[in-house]
Every structure is written in structure tokens, then in C-alpha cells.
Design a protein around this motif. Structure first.
Motif, PDB file in Angstrom:
ATOM      1  N   GLN A   1     -71.369   7.906  -1.641  1.00  0.00           N
ATOM      2  CA  GLN A   1     -70.274   8.341  -3.255  1.00  0.00           C
ATOM      3  C   GLN A   1     -68.704   8.867  -2.291  1.00  0.00           C
ATOM      4  O   GLN A   1     -67.985   8.470  -2.655  1.00  0.00           O
ATOM      5  N   ASN A   2     -69.778   9.167  -0.792  1.00  0.00           N
ATOM      6  CA  ASN A   2     -68.008   9.866  -0.001  1.00  0.00           C
ATOM      7  C   ASN A   2     -67.504   8.181   0.422  1.00  0.00           C
ATOM      8  O   ASN A   2     -66.184   8.323   0.579  1.00  0.00           O
ATOM      9  N   GLN A   3     -68.524   6.886   0.458  1.00  0.00           N
ATOM     10  CA  GLN A   3     -67.310   6.333   0.866  1.00  0.00           C
ATOM     11  C   GLN A   3     -66.585   5.270  -0.401  1.00  0.00           C
ATOM     12  O   GLN A   3     -65.658   5.019  -0.411  1.00  0.00           O
ATOM     13  N   ALA A   4     -67.194   5.865  -1.524  1.00  0.00           N
ATOM     14  CA  ALA A   4     -66.363   5.107  -2.754  1.00  0.00           C
ATOM     15  C   ALA A   4     -64.941   5.982  -3.075  1.00  0.00           C
ATOM     16  O   ALA A   4     -63.702   5.618  -3.130  1.00  0.00           O
ATOM     17  N   VAL A   5     -65.230   7.258  -1.994  1.00  0.00           N
ATOM     18  CA  VAL A   5     -64.137   8.552  -2.604  1.00  0.00           C
ATOM     19  C   VAL A   5     -62.607   8.210  -1.396  1.00  0.00           C
ATOM     20  O   VAL A   5     -61.696   7.647  -1.557  1.00  0.00           O
ATOM     21  N   LEU A   6     -63.778   7.979  -0.072  1.00  0.00           N
ATOM     22  CA  LEU A   6     -62.512   7.251   1.087  1.00  0.00           C
ATOM     23  C   LEU A   6     -62.129   5.805   0.681  1.00  0.00           C
ATOM     24  O   LEU A   6     -60.691   5.740   0.886  1.00  0.00           O
ATOM     25  N   TYR A   7     -61.980   5.411   0.453  1.00  0.00           N
ATOM     26  CA  TYR A   7     -61.808   3.888  -0.366  1.00  0.00           C
ATOM     27  C   TYR A   7     -60.587   3.851  -0.912  1.00  0.00           C
ATOM     28  O   TYR A   7     -59.674   3.138  -0.666  1.00  0.00           O
ATOM     29  N   LYS A   8     -60.453   5.999  -2.477  1.00  0.00           N
ATOM     30  CA  LYS A   8     -59.850   5.346  -3.230  1.00  0.00           C
ATOM     31  C   LYS A   8     -58.548   5.685  -2.180  1.00  0.00           C
ATOM     32  O   LYS A   8     -57.679   5.891  -2.791  1.00  0.00           O
TER      33      LYS A   8
END
Length: 481
Positions: free
Chosen positions: A454-461
């Protein structure tokens, strides 16, 4: 109406009108300069953090289709982009703002109307006096000498552009939210399967302990411990079933339509997101984050409102004109000699308004300071979100490796405890405790893996990824500066 004069007589008013149009365009709008970003030039670094690469491809240039690797998740995102109501509201807000901009743009052009009127009233000498008119009328048109209308138009354009950025920000958040909800569903499916296996194992252990207790080999303490572990697994199973249902509900809301079971099948790769999201530099946020650009456009609009407020102190010049025919008889309305025109310029200079104009200027200046603070807050919030996500990327991997090592150790501990128990060296309590510890370690491992993905999605956003280019038809109809 006046009778139509000879052409030379028209030269004076037309020359005055042309001079007025030539002089129009003066503006009191302050020159906009982008404020300095109130953040550091580099991201905070932790041990194991990847250094920022200014030459790397920015995350905002990375389409979400490249970021999302799983085909089923990609299909869910596409459905969400088509059916999510928040995104639909944001798109409709663009249409509303575009219309408001077009209204402001229309204020700069004259409004022509076809006019026809008739008037009958008692004459002073007796009888009835009649007047009939027909022609073209120029409504009261403000000649924008001091840029009041131009400033309002600039503010409306900036607000329109802000709504476009708001839509992009909603899309970015939507892509990340769908990915996060899908990953949570995937993790909860994994935990649900783990809990079901654990419950089955503990129920088998309980049956064996019960038999051993009936035969006098195991104590009542062993039995109660086994019963406690079964009850704990049953509670964990109910919890995981509830959490999975909540994930399905969240995905259904995000996608905007009910989801069939095949859309909720999470069996597949554990890491459906692209891991190598380039962090770039903090200055990239000013260009990549849609919410930061939205805040900047609102700052531009507030800056333009100051120009309109300043122009209110100066004369407002308007022009009313008409050309047509007039007659005392309806039958003679279009006969020769009935044609004429009127030209009525007007200038209004504020002398006393009870402080209204000054209050308007003070309000516009305060509005700009508010917009500036909101713009700076948007940058600082973006900086914090990226920093948090980078901290997660730097530490969650190591945490996951350590948690995996603990789970492996607990699995080996359980194997040894069962071996010792079969050889009569250890009690059943030792086996039950090892089972409990392994289950807890496996749960923690699944949660850390979920946080890592989920941190990957947060960073991308946080870095401004997740939205694509505006549709060509929208670009073609968009107003330009």
C-alpha cells in the motif's frame, strides 16, 4: 429617435468610440509571481533510503496503466474511472466553471438586441398620441478602460483551470484508493485462508487433547488451553470475514457499481504494483501534484480579484446605442425618413459609497493572503506525504524481512515442539504455545506486506501520478489564456 444624419456627422462619435476601444485594456491587476516553496530542497533521508534522482522519469509522467501491473486491478481502476461519482462531480464542476468563464468573457463584448416598442398616451391637446419604434439596440456596454472586466475574466479562467486540476487530483486519489482497497482485500483473503487453516489445525489439536484428557494422559489445563486457542481462532475468523466484507464494500463504492465474484478473485501475484516509483525532487511537486496546481490557480484567481477591486475606484464608462425607425403610425414605421439612431455614452465616477470600494479591495487582498497560505499549506502537505511514503519505503522492506525471519523461526519452533511432544519430552502446552506464536507471526507478516504494497500506492499518489492527459475533445473546447 433622431433622423439619420449625413455620413460625415457620424465621424465624431465613431472616432470617440474607436479611441475608447484603443485606450481600453489598462489593468490594475498585480503581476503574479509564483511564491517560493516553503519546504526543503531535498527529501529527508533515512538509512536505506533511495537517493533522489533528478534525471529519473517523474512519477507524474508515469501513467497509472504502467504502475498497476495486475490485469484484474487495472480493469477495476478503469471501471472506477468510468463510474465513480466523486470523479463525475469533479468533471461536471469543470463544465460549470467553463460556463462561468464564458460569461465573464462575454462581458467584454457588446450585446445587440432586436427591439420593438409601441406607446399610446393622451396628447396635451386632446386625442391620443402614438409612437412606434423598431430597430437594433446596443445594451449598456461597459468599455473596460481600467481592466475591471478583464481582471474578473482572468479570475474566472484561473478558477476554471483550478477545477481541471481538482478533477485530476480526484483521479489520482481514486487510482490510489482502488489499488489500496484491492491490496487490502488481497491481504484479508490471505489472512482469511490462514485463519481457516489455523482453526482447522487447532480443532484437530483440541480433539487430540480431549482424548488424552479422557485417558488421563493430559491435564485439564492442557484442555482449557486448547479450547482457548480454538476460540481465539474462531474470533479471528469472524474478524477476517468482516474485514473482507468491508473491503468489498469499499471497492464497490469506489468503482460505482456492484462487483461480481470474478472481479473480487484476488488469487494471483502478491505485488501487482510497480515498486520502482521515482521520487524526484521536492520542486517536482509544483508541477506534478494536481492539488498543488489547483491551489496555485486559486491564488492566481485571488490575485486577479485585486485588479477588479482596484478598478472599482476609477470611472466606469458605458455605452448605450440604438439604430432603427420611429413613426407615429404603425403603417409608416419603415417609410423613408423614419430612420435614425441614438448614442448615449455614460461615465460614473465613485464619489461617496460608504467605504464599499475600499472594503472590496481589503477583502480581495485578504483573499489573496488566504489563497497564498492555502497554496503554501498544499505544498507542505504534499512534502509531508511524500516524506512519509519515502520513510515507509526505506523501512518497510527491512521490517518485512525481519518479520519473515520471525515467522520462519516460529514455524521451526512449532516443528521441534511437535517432535518433542511425540517423543514425550515436551507437554502439549508447549505445542499449543508454539501454534499461537506462529499464527501471530504469520498475521503480522501479512500486515507488514500489506503496508509495504500500500505504501507504493501512497508514494505514487503523493508524487502526483495517477492521471492521464485530458481528452482531446475537452482540450479543443477549453478556453485559452
Amino acid at each position: 429617435m433622431h433622423k439619420t444624419p449625413r455620413i460625415p456627422a457620424l465621424r465624431a462619435p465613431l472616432a470617440a468610440l474607436a479611441a475608447g476601444l484603443a485606450l481600453a485594456g489598462c489593468s490594475f491587476m498585480p503581476v503574479y509571481e509564483r511564491p517560493a516553496a516553503p519546504v526543503a530542497e531535498q527529501w529527508p533521508t533515512l538509512a536505506g533510503a533511495q537517493p533522489a534522482d533528478a534525471a529519473a522519469r517523474a512519477a507524474g509522467d508515469l501513467p497509472w496503466q504502467e504502475f498497476v501491473q495486475d490485469a484484474r486491478l487495472r480493469a477495476l481502476v478503469e471501471r472506477a474511472l468510468a463510474g465513480n461519482r466523486d470523479l463525475r462531480v469533479a468533471a461536471l464542476a469543470i463544465e460549470q466553471a467553463r460556463a462561468q468563464y464564458q460569461i465573464r468573457a462575454a462581458d467584454q463584448t457588446p450585446t445587440l438586441n432586436l427591439a420593438a416598442a409601441g406607446n399610446r398616451q393622451p396628447a396635451s391637446g386632446g386625442g391620443i398620441s402614438s409612437t412606434y419604434t423598431a430597430g437594433v439596440a446596443l445594451a449598456s456596454w461597459e468599455i473596460d478602460f481600467f481592466g475591471r472586466i478583464a481582471s474578473l475574466k482572468e479570475a474566472a479562467l484561473a478558477q476554471y483551470l483550478a477545477t481541471e486540476e481538482a478533477r485530476r487530483a480526484v483521479q489520482t486519489s481514486l487510482v490510489a484508493a482502488v489499488a489500496s482497497a484491492w491490496l487490502s482485500l488481497q491481504a484479508n483473503d490471505e489472512l482469511l485462508a490462514l485463519t481457516q487453516r489455523t482453526l482447522a489445525t487447532r480443532e484437530d489439536s483440541l480433539r487430540l487433547v480431549r482424548l488424552r484428557t479422557e485417558q488421563g494422559v493430559a491435564s485439564a489445563l492442557d484442555l482449557r488451553q486448547a479450547e482457548s486457542l480454538v476460540a481465539a481462532a474462531q474470533a479471528a475468523l469472524a474478524q477476517q470475514q468482516r474485514l473482507r466484507a468491508l473491503d468489498v464494500n469499499a471497492l464497490t463504492l469506489l468503482v460505482g457499481q456492484p462487483l461480481s465474484p470474478e472481479w473480487l478473485d484476488t488469487q494471483g501475484p502478491e505485488a501487482p504494483l510497480r515498486a520502482d516509483v521515482p521520487a524526484g525532487l521536492p520542486s517536482d511537486l509544483l508541477e506534478r501534484r494536481a492539488d498543488v496546481r489547483q491551489a496555485e490557480q486559486l491564488l492566481v484567481a485571488a490575485n486577479a480579484n485585486i485588479g477588479a477591486a482596484r478598478a472599482a475606484f476609477f470611472p466606469r464608462i458605458s455605452l448605450t446605442a440604438s439604430a432603427g425607425t420611429a413613426s407615429t403610425a404603425l403603417s409608416g414605421l419603415f417609410k423613408s425618413g423614419s430612420w435614425g439612431w441614438t448614442l448615449a455614452p455614460q461615465a460614473l465616477l465613485p464619489i461617496f459609497d460608504g467605504g464599499r470600494n475600499q472594503a472590496g479591495l481589503d477583502s480581495a487582498r485578504a483573499g489573496r493572503e488566504i489563497a497564498l497560505a492555502q497554496y503554501e499549506k498544499a505544498i507542505q502537505t504534499a512534502f509531508r506525504e511524500v516524506s512519509d511514503a519515502l520513510a515507509g519505503r526505506a523501512t518497510l522492506g527491512e521490517q518485512a524481512r525481519a518479520q519473515q525471519a520471525q515467522a520462519d523461526a516460529e514455524a521451526e519452533r512449532l516443528r521441534l515442539a511437535e517432535l518433542r511432544h511425540r517423543n514425550g519430552v515436551a507437554s502439549s502446552l508447549e505445542v499449543l504455545d508454539a501454534q499461537r506464536s506462529l499464527f501471530a507471526a504469520q498475521q503480522a507478516l501479512a500486515q507488514v506486506r500489506l503496508a509495504q504494497r500500500q505504501n507504493q500506492a501512497v508514494l505514487y499518489k503523493a508524487l502526483g501520478g495517477g492521471w492521464g492527459p485530458v481528452a482531446p475533445e475537452a482540450v479543443a473546447s477549453s478556453p485559452q489564456r
